[in-house]
Design a protein around this motif. Structure first.
Motif, PDB file in Angstrom:
ATOM      1  N   GLU A 115     -55.237 -63.852 -69.263  1.00  0.00           N
ATOM      2  CA  GLU A 115     -55.028 -62.894 -70.350  1.00  0.00           C
ATOM      3  C   GLU A 115     -53.556 -62.797 -70.711  1.00  0.00           C
ATOM      4  OE1 GLU A 115     -57.124 -59.129 -70.254  1.00  0.00           O
ATOM      5  OE2 GLU A 115     -58.366 -59.851 -68.601  1.00  0.00           O
ATOM      6  N   LEU A 116     -52.703 -62.756 -69.691  1.00  0.00           N
ATOM      7  CA  LEU A 116     -51.270 -62.655 -69.941  1.00  0.00           C
ATOM      8  C   LEU A 116     -50.749 -63.907 -70.647  1.00  0.00           C
ATOM      9  CD1 LEU A 116     -48.790 -60.895 -69.573  1.00  0.00           C
ATOM     10  CD2 LEU A 116     -48.435 -61.943 -67.331  1.00  0.00           C
ATOM     11  N   ARG A 117     -51.238 -65.082 -70.252  1.00  0.00           N
ATOM     12  CA  ARG A 117     -50.820 -66.323 -70.910  1.00  0.00           C
ATOM     13  C   ARG A 117     -51.189 -66.311 -72.384  1.00  0.00           C
ATOM     14  NH1 ARG A 117     -53.485 -68.809 -66.331  1.00  0.00           N
ATOM     15  NH2 ARG A 117     -51.995 -69.275 -64.677  1.00  0.00           N
ATOM     16  N   ARG A 118     -52.408 -65.864 -72.690  1.00  0.00           N
ATOM     17  CA  ARG A 118     -52.837 -65.801 -74.090  1.00  0.00           C
ATOM     18  C   ARG A 118     -51.964 -64.832 -74.884  1.00  0.00           C
ATOM     19  NH1 ARG A 118     -58.116 -66.356 -71.791  1.00  0.00           N
ATOM     20  NH2 ARG A 118     -58.320 -64.091 -71.619  1.00  0.00           N
ATOM     21  N   GLU A 119     -51.666 -63.695 -74.293  1.00  0.00           N
ATOM     22  CA  GLU A 119     -50.839 -62.694 -74.986  1.00  0.00           C
ATOM     23  C   GLU A 119     -49.428 -63.233 -75.230  1.00  0.00           C
ATOM     24  OE1 GLU A 119     -51.610 -59.666 -76.070  1.00  0.00           O
ATOM     25  OE2 GLU A 119     -53.155 -58.756 -74.809  1.00  0.00           O
ATOM     26  N   LEU A 120     -48.858 -63.898 -74.240  1.00  0.00           N
ATOM     27  CA  LEU A 120     -47.503 -64.424 -74.378  1.00  0.00           C
ATOM     28  C   LEU A 120     -47.444 -65.523 -75.438  1.00  0.00           C
ATOM     29  CD1 LEU A 120     -46.473 -64.556 -70.608  1.00  0.00           C
ATOM     30  CD2 LEU A 120     -45.521 -63.038 -72.363  1.00  0.00           C
ATOM     31  N   THR A 121     -48.453 -66.396 -75.447  1.00  0.00           N
ATOM     32  CA  THR A 121     -48.504 -67.450 -76.455  1.00  0.00           C
ATOM     33  C   THR A 121     -48.614 -66.849 -77.846  1.00  0.00           C
ATOM     34  OG1 THR A 121     -49.547 -68.979 -74.890  1.00  0.00           O
ATOM     35  CG2 THR A 121     -49.765 -69.489 -77.231  1.00  0.00           C
ATOM     36  N   SER A 123     -47.583 -63.975 -78.866  1.00  0.00           N
ATOM     37  CA  SER A 123     -46.333 -63.302 -79.238  1.00  0.00           C
ATOM     38  C   SER A 123     -45.210 -64.287 -79.540  1.00  0.00           C
ATOM     39  CB  SER A 123     -45.894 -62.345 -78.118  1.00  0.00           C
ATOM     40  OG  SER A 123     -46.796 -61.254 -78.012  1.00  0.00           O
ATOM     41  N   GLY A 124     -45.389 -65.555 -79.170  1.00  0.00           N
ATOM     42  CA  GLY A 124     -44.383 -66.568 -79.490  1.00  0.00           C
ATOM     43  C   GLY A 124     -43.585 -67.079 -78.314  1.00  0.00           C
ATOM     44  N   PHE A 125     -43.991 -66.770 -77.095  1.00  0.00           N
ATOM     45  CA  PHE A 125     -43.325 -67.313 -75.913  1.00  0.00           C
ATOM     46  C   PHE A 125     -43.772 -68.751 -75.682  1.00  0.00           C
ATOM     47  CE2 PHE A 125     -42.369 -62.952 -75.010  1.00  0.00           C
ATOM     48  CZ  PHE A 125     -41.271 -62.968 -74.152  1.00  0.00           C
ATOM     49  N   GLY A 126     -42.903 -69.536 -75.075  1.00  0.00           N
ATOM     50  CA  GLY A 126     -43.218 -70.899 -74.687  1.00  0.00           C
ATOM     51  C   GLY A 126     -43.112 -71.060 -73.185  1.00  0.00           C
ATOM     52  N   SER A 131     -45.200 -70.200 -64.637  1.00  0.00           N
ATOM     53  CA  SER A 131     -44.973 -68.744 -64.642  1.00  0.00           C
ATOM     54  C   SER A 131     -43.609 -68.338 -65.193  1.00  0.00           C
ATOM     55  CB  SER A 131     -45.153 -68.149 -63.231  1.00  0.00           C
ATOM     56  OG  SER A 131     -46.461 -68.371 -62.756  1.00  0.00           O
ATOM     57  N   CYS A 132     -42.948 -69.252 -65.906  1.00  0.00           N
ATOM     58  CA  CYS A 132     -41.644 -68.946 -66.512  1.00  0.00           C
ATOM     59  C   CYS A 132     -41.754 -69.190 -68.016  1.00  0.00           C
ATOM     60  CB  CYS A 132     -40.537 -69.798 -65.909  1.00  0.00           C
ATOM     61  SG  CYS A 132     -38.911 -69.504 -66.636  1.00  0.00           S
ATOM     62  N   TRP A 133     -41.656 -68.118 -68.797  1.00  0.00           N
ATOM     63  CA  TRP A 133     -41.844 -68.170 -70.241  1.00  0.00           C
ATOM     64  C   TRP A 133     -40.558 -67.769 -70.946  1.00  0.00           C
ATOM     65  CZ3 TRP A 133     -46.768 -69.159 -72.543  1.00  0.00           C
ATOM     66  CH2 TRP A 133     -47.801 -69.336 -71.614  1.00  0.00           C
ATOM     67  N   ILE A 134     -40.275 -68.418 -72.082  1.00  0.00           N
ATOM     68  CA  ILE A 134     -39.035 -68.113 -72.794  1.00  0.00           C
ATOM     69  C   ILE A 134     -39.293 -67.915 -74.288  1.00  0.00           C
ATOM     70  CG2 ILE A 134     -37.660 -69.454 -71.140  1.00  0.00           C
ATOM     71  CD1 ILE A 134     -37.352 -71.603 -73.339  1.00  0.00           C
ATOM     72  N   ARG A 226     -53.619 -66.961 -90.954  1.00  0.00           N
ATOM     73  CA  ARG A 226     -53.456 -66.166 -89.729  1.00  0.00           C
ATOM     74  C   ARG A 226     -53.521 -67.039 -88.477  1.00  0.00           C
ATOM     75  NH1 ARG A 226     -56.590 -62.795 -86.223  1.00  0.00           N
ATOM     76  NH2 ARG A 226     -58.513 -63.692 -87.031  1.00  0.00           N
ATOM     77  N   LYS A 227     -54.167 -68.204 -88.574  1.00  0.00           N
ATOM     78  CA  LYS A 227     -54.271 -69.091 -87.420  1.00  0.00           C
ATOM     79  C   LYS A 227     -52.903 -69.574 -86.943  1.00  0.00           C
ATOM     80  CE  LYS A 227     -58.906 -70.712 -88.672  1.00  0.00           C
ATOM     81  NZ  LYS A 227     -59.724 -71.881 -89.092  1.00  0.00           N
ATOM     82  N   PHE A 228     -51.924 -69.596 -87.859  1.00  0.00           N
ATOM     83  CA  PHE A 228     -50.594 -70.046 -87.460  1.00  0.00           C
ATOM     84  C   PHE A 228     -49.925 -69.062 -86.495  1.00  0.00           C
ATOM     85  CE2 PHE A 228     -51.110 -72.571 -91.370  1.00  0.00           C
ATOM     86  CZ  PHE A 228     -50.805 -73.823 -90.856  1.00  0.00           C
ATOM     87  N   LEU A 229     -50.412 -67.828 -86.460  1.00  0.00           N
ATOM     88  CA  LEU A 229     -49.873 -66.862 -85.491  1.00  0.00           C
ATOM     89  C   LEU A 229     -50.115 -67.323 -84.061  1.00  0.00           C
ATOM     90  CD1 LEU A 229     -50.992 -63.440 -87.039  1.00  0.00           C
ATOM     91  CD2 LEU A 229     -48.771 -64.544 -87.237  1.00  0.00           C
ATOM     92  N   PHE A 230     -51.149 -68.136 -83.869  1.00  0.00           N
ATOM     93  CA  PHE A 230     -51.509 -68.576 -82.523  1.00  0.00           C
ATOM     94  C   PHE A 230     -50.802 -69.867 -82.120  1.00  0.00           C
ATOM     95  CE2 PHE A 230     -54.928 -65.955 -84.104  1.00  0.00           C
ATOM     96  CZ  PHE A 230     -55.245 -65.149 -83.023  1.00  0.00           C
ATOM     97  N   ILE A 231     -50.151 -70.535 -83.073  1.00  0.00           N
ATOM     98  CA  ILE A 231     -49.504 -71.801 -82.731  1.00  0.00           C
ATOM     99  C   ILE A 231     -48.025 -71.842 -83.081  1.00  0.00           C
ATOM    100  CG2 ILE A 231     -51.653 -73.111 -82.900  1.00  0.00           C
ATOM    101  CD1 ILE A 231     -50.689 -74.136 -85.638  1.00  0.00           C
TER     102      ILE A 231
END
Length: 281
Positions: A115-121, A123-126, A131-134, A226-231
Motif C-alpha cells: 500500500e505504501l509503495r502504491r501511495e508513494l508512486t 505521489s511522484g516518488f521514485g 525501501s529508499c524513495w526519492i 488522469r492515468k498520467f498521475l500514476f506514471i
C-alpha cells in the motif's frame, strides 16, 4: 454503447471533475444514471460505491428513502492533490534539493508495504534502492499524511539532501523513472486526441454535438489524462529531457476540456441531485 471502463475508477473521475465542485455529495441514483452513459449497470455502481466506502474514500448518507455518497476528508485530500497536478499549467521549478524517504516496516506489518509503495508512486516518488524513495518535489505534507494514515512513524525516516555523487541529477532521474516510456505515452495521447479535438470542435461549433455526448467525451478525456498521475512523477523542468511532451499534452488537454466544458456541465447538472438539506460531515 461506450467501452466499459473500471467502475470504481470512473467514479473517482466523476468525483474529481464534477461532484467535488458541487458540495462533494451525490444521490446514488444520479451516479447510476451518469455511469449508464459509459456502459455501467446499477449493480456494478452500487458495488463499486460500497467498496470505496469500505476503503475510506466516500461515506453514505441516508435522507428519506434515498442514499447519498460524499467524499471523506481522505477523499477530498486525494481529489485536491489530483486536481492540482492534472490542471497544472507548467512543470514546477526546482530548489535543487532531493527529498529522501527510507522505511523499515517490520514483518508483522508487511501488508502495509504494498500500500505504501502504491501511495508513494502515485505521489511522484521514485524507487532508488530497496525501501529508499526519492523525489525533487516538496511533498512534506503528503508524507506526513501517509505516516499518520498508516501509523508508521517509528519505521520511517525523511531527509532533505543535495546529490553529491559522481553522476549528475539527470542520471539519478534515469535510475528512478523511465521518462522515455512516459514520453511515448504522451505522444500517443497527443496523436489520438489532437485528431479527435478537431472533429469535436467542428461538431460543437456547428451545434451538432449534444450535451450528453459532450459529457461523455469530456469525462473520457479526463479519465484518460488522469492515468498520467500514476506514471508521471511531475518532475521539475530542470530535470526533464529537452523534447518532453508533457506540457504539449497538457495544453491539448486544457483546450479540449474547455471546448466541452459548458455543454458537459449542463448535462451533468440535469442529472445531478444533492442532499436536500444541510448535513454534517
Amino acid at each position: 454503447m461506450q467501452k466499459t471502463f473500471n467502475t470504481r475508477s470512473m467514479i473517482f473521475t466523476l468525483y474529481g471533475d464534477y461532484i467535488s465542485q458541487y458540495g462533494d455529495a451525490i444521490w446514488i441514483g444520479s451516479l447510476i444514471r451518469l455511469l449508464e452513459e459509459f456502459g455501467h449497470n446499477e449493480q456494478s455502481v452500487r458495488a463499486a460505491a460500497s467498496r470505496m466506502s469500505k476503503q475510506g474514500w466516500i461515506e453514505s448518507l441516508k435522507q428519506g428513502n434515498k442514499s447519498y455518497y460524499y467524499l471523506t476528508e481522505r477523499g477530498k485530500s486525494r481529489m485536491n492533490e489530483a486536481a492540482n497536478r492534472i490542471y497544472q499549467v507548467e512543470s514546477p521549478s526546482w530548489d535543487g534539493n532531493w527529498r529522501i524517504l527510507v522505511y523499515s516496516i517490520p514483518e508483522k506489518k508487511r501488508h502495509l508495504r504494498d500500500e505504501l509503495r502504491r501511495e508513494l508512486t502515485w505521489s511522484g516518488f521514485g524507487l532508488l534502492s530497496n525501501s529508499c524513495w526519492i523525489t525533487p518535489n516538496p511533498l512534506e505534507n503528503e508524507i506526513n499524511n501517509l505516516i499518520e494514515k498508516y501509523q508508521i512513524s517509528p519505521y520511517v525516516n525523511y531527509f532533505t539532501a543535495t546529490h553529491m555523487g559522481t553522476s549528475d541529477n539527470r542520471e539519478l532521474v534515469r535510475k528512478c523513472w523511465d521518462l522515455q516510456d512516459i514520453n511515448n505515452q504522451y505522444s500517443q495521447f497527443i496523436e489520438k486526441y489532437s485528431q479527435q479535438y478537431i472533429i469535436d470542435r467542428n461538431e460543437v461549433e456547428n451545434g451538432n454535438m449534444s450535451d450528453g455526448s459532450c459529457f461523455v467525451e469530456r469525462t473520457l478525456l479526463v479519465h484518460e489524462f488522469r492515468k498520467f498521475l500514476f506514471i508521471d512523477p511531475g518532475l521539475p523542468k530542470e530535470l526533464l529531457p529537452e523534447k518532453w511532451l508533457g506540457e504539449s499534452a497538457s495544453s491539448l488537454f486544457r483546450d479540449y476540456y474547455r471546448l466541452l466544458e459548458k455543454p458537459a456541465t449542463r448535462f451533468f447538472e440535469s442529472v445531478f441531485e444533492a442532499p436536500k438539506k444541510n448535513y454534517n460531515l
